[in-house]
Enzyme design. Structure first.
Site, PDB file in Angstrom:
ATOM      1  N   LYS A  33       0.815  -1.217   0.000  1.00  0.00           N
ATOM      2  CA  LYS A  33       0.000   0.000   0.000  1.00  0.00           C
ATOM      3  C   LYS A  33       0.850   1.269   0.000  1.00  0.00           C
ATOM      4  CE  LYS A  33      -0.643   0.421   5.004  1.00  0.00           C
ATOM      5  NZ  LYS A  33       0.164   1.631   5.143  1.00  0.00           N
ATOM      6  N   THR A  34       2.002   1.242   0.675  1.00  0.00           N
ATOM      7  CA  THR A  34       2.851   2.433   0.706  1.00  0.00           C
ATOM      8  C   THR A  34       3.340   2.763  -0.701  1.00  0.00           C
ATOM      9  OG1 THR A  34       3.577   1.902   2.959  1.00  0.00           O
ATOM     10  CG2 THR A  34       4.924   3.454   1.709  1.00  0.00           C
ATOM     11  N   ASP A 222      -3.402   7.651   4.814  1.00  0.00           N
ATOM     12  CA  ASP A 222      -2.892   6.309   5.057  1.00  0.00           C
ATOM     13  C   ASP A 222      -3.419   5.795   6.401  1.00  0.00           C
ATOM     14  OD1 ASP A 222      -1.435   3.991   4.727  1.00  0.00           O
ATOM     15  OD2 ASP A 222       0.434   4.862   5.461  1.00  0.00           O
ATOM     16  N   GLU A 223      -3.465   4.471   6.561  1.00  0.00           N
ATOM     17  CA  GLU A 223      -3.883   3.828   7.821  1.00  0.00           C
ATOM     18  C   GLU A 223      -5.227   4.393   8.306  1.00  0.00           C
ATOM     19  OE1 GLU A 223      -2.334   1.312   8.754  1.00  0.00           O
ATOM     20  OE2 GLU A 223      -0.201   1.473   8.355  1.00  0.00           O
ATOM     21  N   GLN A 253      -7.029  -4.809  10.354  1.00  0.00           N
ATOM     22  CA  GLN A 253      -5.905  -4.487  11.234  1.00  0.00           C
ATOM     23  C   GLN A 253      -6.214  -3.280  12.123  1.00  0.00           C
ATOM     24  OE1 GLN A 253      -1.763  -5.083   9.776  1.00  0.00           O
ATOM     25  NE2 GLN A 253      -2.679  -5.120   7.741  1.00  0.00           N
ATOM     26  N   ARG A 567       2.255 -11.284  10.319  1.00  0.00           N
ATOM     27  CA  ARG A 567       3.646 -10.816  10.471  1.00  0.00           C
ATOM     28  C   ARG A 567       4.617 -11.861   9.921  1.00  0.00           C
ATOM     29  NH1 ARG A 567       2.525  -6.532   9.769  1.00  0.00           N
ATOM     30  NH2 ARG A 567       0.459  -7.410   9.523  1.00  0.00           N
TER      31      ARG A 567
END
Length: 618
Positions: A33-34, A222-223, A253, A567
């Site tokens: 996504k970044t 973002d986020e 998340q 993770r």
């Protein structure tokens, strides 16, 4: 444009090319996504010829903002000199700049101070003194936490007072307005005020709002799953005119509700922008397919937010391993065995590639002790080692002085805990000597006596998110006391562990990067490791006992489990114990529902392949 879209998958390309109107990018874990956000900004600047002045990208940490800005300017390369950088920062940094320029419209000086947490706590104490509210009635930090929560929900002092119920809320309702007045008198704002006052500025001065709407014609966030109500309202107001707002987030998340984050902001966004386009990013670049299947199998039990079924071109990979241990020490011993087996098979695997994740900070105690005993280096992320934590050192000072009554260092620490607490302790010390408790009482009884007599526990408030882990650590110290009934043996064990701390620190000066990472599941978000262990997969531990009877909280615990699973890149092991000594109690826990929610094949395989000679596997 070929350069911008180079190496992008089809889903990422679609998300980048859509620039006009409201856009929702549902970005799965490890989906890049970044890279999408950075290239979306590049596309706007280079292909759509949008001035960087008209672009704002918001995220949640200064570090993330700095990295994104650097990636954008590096990608522009030689052309970077032609452009001023777009506005990239946190919600708070953006609001701070707006108030410096236009805050005078609502009586805020452009020289205002931004108070940090210690300044804020002192201001709360000042308000309490003026109102003659004793500190023992409510902790300043707890009051400050309640004020912050209300500000995040845009609840002002008057509104809060109208629904405050119970002694604590009534105290907050008295302190809140005076706290705000003192902040104003001191020409100061706290971090929550930065958002709150910017929203007030926009509501009361539409011409100023219009100015920033014209400047920020393209808004990227973002986020987004971590936004609170104030951040939602701010972004809605800024995008109201042009409606070119792109939100990026993974609602599976969303794990920070205790900070005010509200995953339901997605639903609000869809209601406010009914024509929003939705672009899922479901291709994962991090994990094996088996790990992704496990993550989906668990998170699909949630019903309150969108769930992506992630896929990858990575290998299918190994199956998850479910490990049952006899107790908490055996749990870590088995983890060490699996680590060494994996290293024997793969010489490239290092300690730095491995993480042990747990639900509560207090769980680190046993892991640390066993790793230290085996001489295995580790790094504790997001906190101090167990015996270095303030509350543990405080309680140990009481016990150490009781044992020798010559420990001047311990006495100095006890004196700093307050005169009243000191007098209570000396009263108990007299009783301790006269009745011969050293010989007749167990360590855990002495520990409980000290906590009760000194009223040490009253220093902390279970409702305070900073205090709750401290109380958990103190309860976990009771586990050590239960293991060492004799006070001398208990203190000797603590000293030996502390000595191993010192030895480990000196060993890690040269080899710190090659160390196992220990951290809570909350701290693990955004990170990745080749080999991951999630320990303590038991009902009441994970999911946490406070979430067992609340559907909303249980879904957040499941999202936390999803974060832990995703993770892992190649190896994932989940562990639970038949018996566990925790918080000073010997438990016979029930296996976590999250293990039972894993793919049926994974659970059945672990059952089927359990060696009869090795009872340690599920």
């Amino acid at each position: 444009m070929d350069t911008i879209l180079n190496k992008m998958n089809d889903e990422q390309k679609k998300a980048i090319l859509a620039t006009e109107g409201p856009i929702i990018v549902l970005a799965g874990a490890g989906s890049g996504k970044t890279r999408v956000l950075v290239h979306k900004v590049l596309y706007l600047i280079q292909e759509k010829e949008v001035s960087p002045h008209n672009i704002v990208m918001l995220t949640f940490t200064n570090k993330a903002a700095g990295e994104m800005k650097e990636r954008i300017m590096n990608a522009l390369g030689e052309n970077a000199m032609r452009y001023s950088p777009p506005t990239v920062g946190t919600f708070h940094s953006l609001c701070a700049k707006i108030l410096r320029v236009d805050g005078d419209a609502i009586g805020i000086s452009n020289k205002y101070l931004i108070y940090d947490s210690s300044d804020q706590q002192q201001t709360v104490k000042d308000a309490m003194n003026l109102l003659s509210i004793p500190i023992k009635d409510a902790k300043p930090r707890s009051i400050l936490s309640a004020i912050s929560q209300n500000k995040n929900q845009l609840i002002d002092p008057v509104s809060y007072a109208s629904f405050a119920r119970g002694r604590f809320q009534e105290i907050v309702s008295r302190v809140y307005p005076l706290y705000q007045q003192l902040m104003k008198d001191r020409d100061a704002l706290d971090f929550d005020d930065l958002l709150l006052e910017t929203i007030r500025l926009f509501r009361t001065h539409p011409e100023i709002l219009k100015k920033y709407q014209e400047q920020f014609q393209y808004i990227l966030i973002d986020e987004y799953q971590d936004t609170n109500h104030a951040q939602y309202e701010l972004s809605r107001m800024l995008s109201e005119k042009h409606k070119n707002i792109c939100i990026v987030g993974d609602f599976s998340q969303s794990i920070y509700s205790f900070r005010g984050a509200d995953f339901r902001n997605l639903k609000k966004f869809q209601e406010d922008f009914p024509k929003a386009q939705v672009f899922p990013l479901s291709q994962n670049y991090r994990s094996t397919q088996n790990i992704l299947n496990a993550a989906y199998s668990v998170i699909s039990h949630n019903t309150s937010h969108p769930v992506l079924n992630l896929w990858t071109e990575n290998p299918e990979g190994e199956d998850l391993r479910i490990l049952q241990a006899e107790n908490e020490h055996h749990e870590v011993d088995q983890i060490i065995r699996l680590i060494h087996e994996a290293m024997d098979k793969n010489p490239d695997l290092t300690y730095a590639d491995i993480a042990i994740l747990y639900r509560m900070n207090a769980q680190s105690r046993t892991i640390e002790e066993v790793l230290l005993h085996h001489g295995i280096p580790y790094v504790l992320v997001g906190g101090l080692r167990f015996y270095e934590r303030k509350e543990i050192k405080d309680v140990l000072s009481y016990l150490s002085y009781l044992a020798t009554q010559k420990d001047s260092v311990a006495l100095k620490r006890i004196e700093k805990l307050g005169k009243k607490r000191l007098s209570y302790f000396f009263e108990y010390l007299t009783e301790f000597d006269e009745r011969g408790y050293y010989e007749t009482k167990s360590t855990i009884d002495i520990l409980d006596d000290v906590l009760r007599k000194t009223q040490y526990i009253e220093m902390y408030d279970e409702r305070d998110p900073e205090d709750a882990p401290r109380l958990e650590n103190i309860r976990e110290l009771r586990s050590v006391a239960l293991e060492f009934p004799n006070l001398t043996d208990f203190l000797q064990n603590v000293s030996l562990v502390e000595q191993e701390y010192r030895s480990d620190k000196s060993m890690q000066k040269s080899s710190r990067p090659n160390a196992i990472t220990l951290m809570t599941l909350h701290a693990a978000k955004g990170l990745e490791f080749s080999m991951v262990f999630m320990i303590g997969m038991e009902e009441g531990l994970f999911p946490h006992s406070q979430a067992l009877f609340d559907t909303t909280e249980l879904e957040e615990e499941r999202r936390l489990c999803y974060v832990g699973i995703t993770r892992a890149k190649t190896k994932l092991t989940l562990t639970f114990a038949k018996r566990r000594l925790f918080f000073g109690q010997r438990l016979t826990p029930t296996v976590s529902r999250f293990i039972m929610e894993l793919p049926t094949r994974v659970v059945e395989k672990n059952l089927k392949n359990m060696p009869t000679s090795d009872p340690d596997f599920f």
